[in-house]
Design a protein around this motif. Structure first.
Motif, mmCIF file in Angstrom:
data_model
loop_
_atom_site.group_PDB
_atom_site.id
_atom_site.type_symbol
_atom_site.label_atom_id
_atom_site.label_comp_id
_atom_site.label_asym_id
_atom_site.label_seq_id
_atom_site.Cartn_x
_atom_site.Cartn_y
_atom_site.Cartn_z
ATOM 1 N N ASP A 201 0.890 -1.139 0.099
ATOM 2 C CA ASP A 201 0.038 0.097 -0.040
ATOM 3 C C ASP A 201 0.914 1.196 -0.103
ATOM 4 O O ASP A 201 0.294 2.527 -0.538
ATOM 5 C CB ASP A 201 -0.923 0.057 1.251
ATOM 6 N N ASP A 202 2.123 1.298 0.337
ATOM 7 C CA ASP A 202 2.900 2.334 0.312
ATOM 8 C C ASP A 202 4.480 1.856 0.489
ATOM 9 O O ASP A 202 5.061 2.051 1.489
ATOM 10 C CB ASP A 202 2.821 2.957 1.677
ATOM 11 N N HIS A 233 9.123 6.886 -2.144
ATOM 12 C CA HIS A 233 7.959 6.194 -2.244
ATOM 13 C C HIS A 233 7.423 5.945 -3.502
ATOM 14 O O HIS A 233 7.269 6.480 -4.162
ATOM 15 C CB HIS A 233 6.817 6.863 -1.219
ATOM 16 N N PRO A 236 1.514 2.689 -5.319
ATOM 17 C CA PRO A 236 1.268 1.037 -4.887
ATOM 18 C C PRO A 236 0.414 0.886 -6.090
ATOM 19 O O PRO A 236 -0.158 1.417 -6.861
ATOM 20 C CB PRO A 236 0.044 1.566 -3.874
#
Length: 355
Positions: A201-202, A233, A236
């Motif tokens: 998700d991240d 980052h 996702p």
């Protein structure tokens, strides 16, 4: 249970077990070959392949079991007609309604099993299979990345290349990373790269000693940077609305008023009843003249199944888009099947009275 019912059930149960075993084996083999190919090219971790195949087989049982029941009834009763056993039973005064009863006794528990799979096991398997695939395809599991090869994630277009990979420490040496989104494309080259957080998700990756480039798709604000250390980052992997809907628990779908959710709910609720009705419709479809051959009715049998299967799929699509009212919705196909079955039963009852 009477002797005739037990005999008919035994003649139908044997091909059911064989047919279901063959269908499961073929589907599992096909799924394993597909996912093993993904593991071989580095886009899927090998240690999750067999778990995913297990979930896929569980999902497919919703379709495989009704097919196996339908075909086994046709084959089992077709043999009795071919060998003139049905003619002998009819001549002895046996009512044809007892054949329907025998098939119903076999198909009822099977249809309950299909209903349980469709309502509970299928969404659970969808959710687990999707989680396994996403966790393995997140690129950040270095166990399935191959050195000196463009490891491409087809879900989001991300590509990772590394000259060497240390699977012990999880570090990529002389790494090249390509990551794209709707607005920007990011390109990074670093002496070392390693996973800081593999959460799909991240996802977070750290880079050491390299260069980074951000290229805008619609503008000219491109950027470049040289760094000694950088934390990045990554985007996702988003699941599609169709996947989330199939993985949603049935209780949640019942609370939703969205048309696609209502269509998915009705699909699950009709599977068990459709299995029972399909098995009963196979009784008159299996009738053939003695010595004619048990496959003589293959064409109408196939046509009926195609109409039922594709009819349900078309109704689901129409309900999802609002072209078909939620009532009757997907219940339209079982209703037509039930009406057809009642007509055939009335025909048999009239023939009994005439005799």
């Amino acid at each position: 249970m009477l002797l005739i019912e037990r005999y008919v059930i035994a003649e139908t149960r044997r091909p059911l077990v064989i047919m279901l075993g063959i269908l499961i084996f073929v589907f599992a083999t096909y799924s394993a070959q597909r996912y093993l190919a993904q593991a071989a090219n580095g886009s899927l971790a090998l240690n999750v392949v067999f778990n995913i195949v297990y979930y896929k087989v569980l999902i497919a049982l919703e379709v495989l079991i009704p097919v196996a029941v339908y075909v086994s009834v046709v084959l089992g009763l077709g043999r009795l007609y071919h060998d003139a056993e049905m003619t002998a039973l009819s001549a002895s005064g046996m009512s044809p309604l007892r054949i329907y009863l025998a098939v119903a006794l076999l198909a009822l528990p099977v249809s309950l099993l299909v209903a349980a799979i469709s309502l509970d096991a299928r969404p659970w398997a969808y959710a687990n299979a999707f989680d396994l695939e996403q966790q393995s395809k997140t690129d950040l599991d270095v166990n399935h990345l191959l050195p000196e090869r463009f490891n491409i994630n087809r879900e989001n277009g991300r590509m990772i290349w590394a000259r060497t990979i240390d699977h012990g420490t999880g570090k990529l040496h002389d790494a090249f990373i390509y990551d794209t989104s709707q607005r920007r494309t990011h390109v990074f080259r670093a002496d070392q790269a390693w996973i800081a957080d593999p959460n799909p998700d991240d996802p977070v990756i750290k880079l050491a000693k390299g260069n980074g480039y951000a290229l805008e798709h619609l503008g000219a604000r491109d950027e470049s940077v040289a760094f000694n250390a950088m934390t990045m980052h990554l985007a996702p992997i988003e699941s599609s609305s169709e996947t989330r809907r199939k993985a949603a628990p049935t209780a949640r779908l019942r609370q939703s008023t969205a048309l696609p959710d209502r269509a998915e709910l009705q699909w699950r609720e009709t599977r068990g009843l459709s299995t029972l009705l399909l098995a009963l419709l196979a009784v008159p479809l299996s009738r053939t003249a003695p010595r004619r051959g048990r496959f003589a009715s293959l064409l109408p049998v196939t046509a009926v199944y195609a109409l039922v299967f594709f009819g349900g799929d078309i109704c689901k699509s129409l309900v999802s888009h609002g072209s078909l009212p939620a009532l009757p919705g997907l219940w339209l196909v079982p209703s037509i099947m039930a009406i057809s079955l009642i007509i055939l039963l009335l025909r048999d009852i009239v023939s009994i009275r005439l005799r």
